[in-house]
Design an enzyme around this catalytic site. Structure first.
Site, PDB file in Angstrom:
ATOM      1  N   HIS A 284       0.560  -1.170  -0.012  1.00  0.00           N
ATOM      2  CA  HIS A 284      -0.024   0.306  -0.031  1.00  0.00           C
ATOM      3  C   HIS A 284       0.926   1.429   0.038  1.00  0.00           C
ATOM      4  O   HIS A 284       0.048   1.992  -0.829  1.00  0.00           O
ATOM      5  CB  HIS A 284      -0.931   0.248   1.136  1.00  0.00           C
ATOM      6  N   ASP A 285       1.934   1.763   0.917  1.00  0.00           N
ATOM      7  CA  ASP A 285       2.968   2.401   0.603  1.00  0.00           C
ATOM      8  C   ASP A 285       4.650   2.354  -0.276  1.00  0.00           C
ATOM      9  O   ASP A 285       4.771   3.014   0.207  1.00  0.00           O
ATOM     10  CB  ASP A 285       3.132   2.121   1.443  1.00  0.00           C
TER      11      ASP A 285
ATOM     12  N   LYS B 290       5.777   5.595  -1.409  1.00  0.00           N
ATOM     13  CA  LYS B 290       7.009   6.654  -0.151  1.00  0.00           C
ATOM     14  C   LYS B 290       7.624   6.061  -1.352  1.00  0.00           C
ATOM     15  O   LYS B 290       8.896   7.375  -0.215  1.00  0.00           O
ATOM     16  CB  LYS B 290       6.689   6.072   1.215  1.00  0.00           C
TER      17      LYS B 290
ATOM     18  N   HIS C 262       1.936  10.506  -2.374  1.00  0.00           N
ATOM     19  CA  HIS C 262       2.824   8.903  -2.219  1.00  0.00           C
ATOM     20  C   HIS C 262       1.705   7.438  -2.771  1.00  0.00           C
ATOM     21  O   HIS C 262       1.647   6.533  -3.767  1.00  0.00           O
ATOM     22  CB  HIS C 262       3.373   8.017  -0.512  1.00  0.00           C
TER      23      HIS C 262
ATOM     24  N   HIS D 240      -5.797   6.450   2.107  1.00  0.00           N
ATOM     25  CA  HIS D 240      -6.429   7.473   3.322  1.00  0.00           C
ATOM     26  C   HIS D 240      -7.225   8.215   2.453  1.00  0.00           C
ATOM     27  O   HIS D 240      -8.126   9.532   3.055  1.00  0.00           O
ATOM     28  CB  HIS D 240      -5.129   8.588   2.450  1.00  0.00           C
TER      29      HIS D 240
ATOM     30  N   ASP E 134      -3.758  -0.011   8.893  1.00  0.00           N
ATOM     31  CA  ASP E 134      -3.079   1.076   8.327  1.00  0.00           C
ATOM     32  C   ASP E 134      -2.849   1.974   9.474  1.00  0.00           C
ATOM     33  O   ASP E 134      -1.684   1.577  10.249  1.00  0.00           O
ATOM     34  CB  ASP E 134      -3.267   1.391   7.063  1.00  0.00           C
TER      35      ASP E 134
HETATM   36  P1  C2E Z   1       1.923   6.485   8.545  1.00  0.00           P
HETATM   37  O1  C2E Z   1       2.819   7.182   9.494  1.00  0.00           O
HETATM   38  O2  C2E Z   1       2.010   4.869   7.737  1.00  0.00           O
HETATM   39  O3  C2E Z   1       0.076   6.045   9.004  1.00  0.00           O
HETATM   40  C1  C2E Z   1      -0.808   6.338   8.022  1.00  0.00           C
HETATM   41  C2  C2E Z   1      -1.836   6.777   8.860  1.00  0.00           C
HETATM   42  O4  C2E Z   1      -2.297   6.238  10.353  1.00  0.00           O
HETATM   43  C3  C2E Z   1      -2.044   8.427   9.061  1.00  0.00           C
HETATM   44  O5  C2E Z   1      -1.792   8.591   7.410  1.00  0.00           O
HETATM   45  C4  C2E Z   1      -2.779   8.986  10.330  1.00  0.00           C
HETATM   46  O6  C2E Z   1      -4.558   8.176   9.337  1.00  0.00           O
HETATM   47  C5  C2E Z   1      -2.727   7.652  11.058  1.00  0.00           C
HETATM   48  N1  C2E Z   1      -1.893   8.599  12.044  1.00  0.00           N
HETATM   49  C6  C2E Z   1      -0.774   7.571  12.086  1.00  0.00           C
HETATM   50  N2  C2E Z   1      -0.174   8.753  13.636  1.00  0.00           N
HETATM   51  C7  C2E Z   1      -1.067   8.994  13.100  1.00  0.00           C
HETATM   52  C8  C2E Z   1      -2.121   9.447  15.082  1.00  0.00           C
HETATM   53  O7  C2E Z   1      -0.225  10.149  16.144  1.00  0.00           O
HETATM   54  N3  C2E Z   1      -2.606  10.678  15.246  1.00  0.00           N
HETATM   55  C9  C2E Z   1      -3.724  10.547  14.206  1.00  0.00           C
HETATM   56  N4  C2E Z   1      -5.241  10.651  14.500  1.00  0.00           N
HETATM   57  N5  C2E Z   1      -3.703   9.371  13.128  1.00  0.00           N
HETATM   58  C10 C2E Z   1      -2.229   8.840  12.722  1.00  0.00           C
HETATM   59  P2  C2E Z   1      -1.636   9.985   6.750  1.00  0.00           P
HETATM   60  O8  C2E Z   1      -2.217  11.167   8.217  1.00  0.00           O
HETATM   61  O9  C2E Z   1      -2.311  10.181   6.083  1.00  0.00           O
HETATM   62  O10 C2E Z   1       0.176  10.126   6.455  1.00  0.00           O
HETATM   63  C11 C2E Z   1       0.253   9.567   5.958  1.00  0.00           C
HETATM   64  C12 C2E Z   1       2.096   8.951   6.097  1.00  0.00           C
HETATM   65  O11 C2E Z   1       2.140  10.550   6.119  1.00  0.00           O
HETATM   66  C13 C2E Z   1       2.302   8.893   7.520  1.00  0.00           C
HETATM   67  O12 C2E Z   1       2.248   7.404   7.281  1.00  0.00           O
HETATM   68  C14 C2E Z   1       3.153   9.004   7.791  1.00  0.00           C
HETATM   69  O13 C2E Z   1       4.881   8.696   7.034  1.00  0.00           O
HETATM   70  C15 C2E Z   1       3.386  10.274   7.044  1.00  0.00           C
HETATM   71  N6  C2E Z   1       2.953  10.980   8.044  1.00  0.00           N
HETATM   72  C16 C2E Z   1       2.274  11.810   8.569  1.00  0.00           C
HETATM   73  N7  C2E Z   1       1.677  12.548   9.632  1.00  0.00           N
HETATM   74  C17 C2E Z   1       3.273  12.637   9.914  1.00  0.00           C
HETATM   75  C18 C2E Z   1       3.524  13.869  10.464  1.00  0.00           C
HETATM   76  O14 C2E Z   1       3.469  14.295  12.036  1.00  0.00           O
HETATM   77  N8  C2E Z   1       5.001  13.364  10.503  1.00  0.00           N
HETATM   78  C19 C2E Z   1       5.865  13.145  10.008  1.00  0.00           C
HETATM   79  N9  C2E Z   1       7.170  12.812   9.573  1.00  0.00           N
HETATM   80  N10 C2E Z   1       5.183  12.057   8.577  1.00  0.00           N
HETATM   81  C20 C2E Z   1       3.555  12.189   9.183  1.00  0.00           C
HETATM   82 FE    FE Z   2       0.417   5.700   3.440  1.00  0.00          FE
HETATM   83 FE    FE Z   3       1.557   2.227   6.152  1.00  0.00          FE
END
Ligand code: C2E
Ligand code: FE
Ligand code: FE
Ligand code: SIN
Ligand code: SIN
Length: 404
Positions: free
Chosen positions: A249-250, A253, A278, A305, A347
């Site tokens: 799925h990812d 990236k 991504h 997403h 996810d």
């Molecule tokens: P990921 O880390 O695999 O996270 C996937 C999804 O899990 C996120 O999609 C979000 O819907 C949920 N999620 C992850 N952590 C949290 C959290 O702390 N709180 C909540 N409420 N939901 C959470 P999203 O937001 O579309 O992000 C996609 C990808 O973007 C993430 O994949 C990550 O790689 C990156 N990303 C998102 N936010 C941040 C951030 O604040 N800092 C960094 N460095 N990367 C981020």
């Molecule tokens: Fe993703």
């Molecule tokens: Fe993921």
């Protein structure tokens, strides 16, 4: 001709042999091999162990009795290893590469050169009696694992000894399966290597994360499909492809810059916009190619997403190769493909229960509350219910694919 093995049985065996050649995902393959071996020997349970680092690791379990018990399904994700030695039947068969038939595992003669490992029975409150164990041997006489079939049943559902006909057919399946298993293992390895390349870039996109998301997804799908009375063959066909597609799925990236992927702390608006791409980049990787899982993988990469209430991304897109993407209204409800809705849940659950470079892992209770609260917002409410109805299986998967 062996007695009991009539023409129609032989034809059925050949048909199954042909089917096995078509299966791509290794778990689907193990599932099918074991099912057919058990069907022919009318047995209650069975497991397949594969050789890993000079040990037998249990890779697949079926157990009709346990599956009927409440929460029995979690035992199918047990994670145990057996040494190749004479302390267990499986270990002994791996050592000698010979078939072994036992009428009663609890009444082993003291003179036999192997023991019986009771740990599984004790944990699962199951009683193993008759056991047929065969080696899985691939080309060049290489051992790749062991298949063990347990508790042959007669018409009255009483446990009876295996017959020599069972040994013959099960050994035949084992033989044929060995080659197919090698092939499927290679497919899985190539995919994991692709993900490994992504991992060099994104420290969080580990093999264990994608293994878990793949496993959660097929279990959520199975539960959904059962609730909707989807035919068993259809379920198996989807699962064969879904695990791999969900694991990918990812992959988009890989095309996202290091500064974003490795950023500690929150992304600003512009950075998040970059990151959101991504899903499109991932979908592009699977367009115009030909393997069976490409369409499904593209659909999942693009839509994982999106959110049930329409607040997700990327929304409706005319041309995924157009570089001028800007977020618009998201897809909503069942406009989002089912399998993408499933992967979304898997996810996020995994992201929240794991540590990320930008966040700590959340306590279990907080994650559960969050998913409930997002029911009908981020997630398809029906899928959240399906998820919680198999929560013990989800936890067992988490245990099995712990962080490496
Ligand atoms: P990921 O880390 O695999 O996270 C996937 C999804 O899990 C996120 O999609 C979000 O819907 C949920 N999620 C992850 N952590 C949290 C959290 O702390 N709180 C909540 N409420 N939901 C959470 P999203 O937001 O579309 O992000 C996609 C990808 O973007 C993430 O994949 C990550 O790689 C990156 N990303 C998102 N936010 C941040 C951030 O604040 N800092 C960094 N460095 N990367 C981020
Ligand atoms: Fe993703
Ligand atoms: Fe993921
Ligand atoms: C097991 O440990 O579950 C396998 C039983 C045996 O082969 O002794
Ligand atoms: C399907 O039946 O495969 C899709 C229906 C849905 O999206 O819920």
């Amino acid at each position: 001709m062996v007695s009991g093995l009539n023409k129609s049985k032989v034809a059925a065996i050949l048909k199954i042999t042909e089917d096995l050649n078509q299966i791509k995902d290794i778990d689907s393959l193990l599932d099918r091999v074991l099912l057919e071996a058990r069907r022919f020997s009318r047995s209650d349970a069975g497991s397949i162990y594969l050789l890993e680092n000079q040990k037998l690791r249990i890779n697949y379990v079926q157990n009709d009795t346990l599956i009927q018990k409440e929460s029995g399904k979690k035992y199918l994700y047990q994670n145990h290893e057996i040494a190749i030695n004479d302390k267990s039947m499986a270990g002994y068969v791996a050592m000698t590469k010979k078939n072994l038939i036992i009428d009663d595992a609890y009444q082993l003669d003291e003179t036999v050169p192997y023991g019986f490992n009771r740990s599984f029975d004790q944990q699962a409150l199951y009683q193993t009696r008759s056991v047929l164990t065969v080696p899985l041997i691939a080309s060049q006489n290489r051992l790749i694992g062991v298949m063990q079939i347990i508790n042959s049943l007669n018409e009255q559902k009483e446990i009876v000894p295996f017959r020599s006909e069972d040994e013959l057919v099960v050994a035949y399946f084992a033989n044929h399966a060995a080659g197919c298993i090698e092939k499927a293992k290679m497919t899985r390895e190539i995919i994991l290597r692709m993900i490994g390349i992504a991992e060099l870039r994104d420290p969080e996109e580990t093999g264990s994360h994608v293994n878990r998301v793949g496993a959660y997804s097929i279990e959520i799908y199975s539960q959904w499909a059962q609730n909707h009375n989807v035919a068993e063959v259809e379920i198996k066909k989807i699962k064969d492809v879904l695990r791999i597609a969900a694991m990918l799925h990812d992959v988009g990236k890989v095309a996202i810059s290091d500064t974003l992927l490795k950023k500690r702390g929150s992304l600003n608006k512009d950075e998040f916009l970059q990151m959101q791409r991504h899903v499109i980049l991932g979908a592009r990787l699977f367009k115009n190619s030909t393997s069976d899982w490409d369409d499904m993988a593209a659909e999942i990469a693009l839509n994982h997403h999106e959110k049930w209430d329409g607040s997700g991304y990327p929304g409706k897109i005319n041309d995924i190769f157009d570089d001028h993407w800007a977020p618009g209204p998201g897809k909503k409800g069942v406009e989002i493909p089912l399998l993408a809705r499933i992967v979304a849940l898997a996810d996020v659950y995994d992201a929240l229960t794991s540590q990320r470079i930008y966040k700590d892992c959340w306590p279990e209770e907080k994650v559960k509350r969050y998913l409930q609260e997002q029911k009908g917002k981020h997630f398809d409410p029906e899928l959240v219910d399906a998820f919680f109805s198999i929560y013990d299986v989800i936890r067992a998967i988490q245990n099995k694919y712990g962080d490496n």
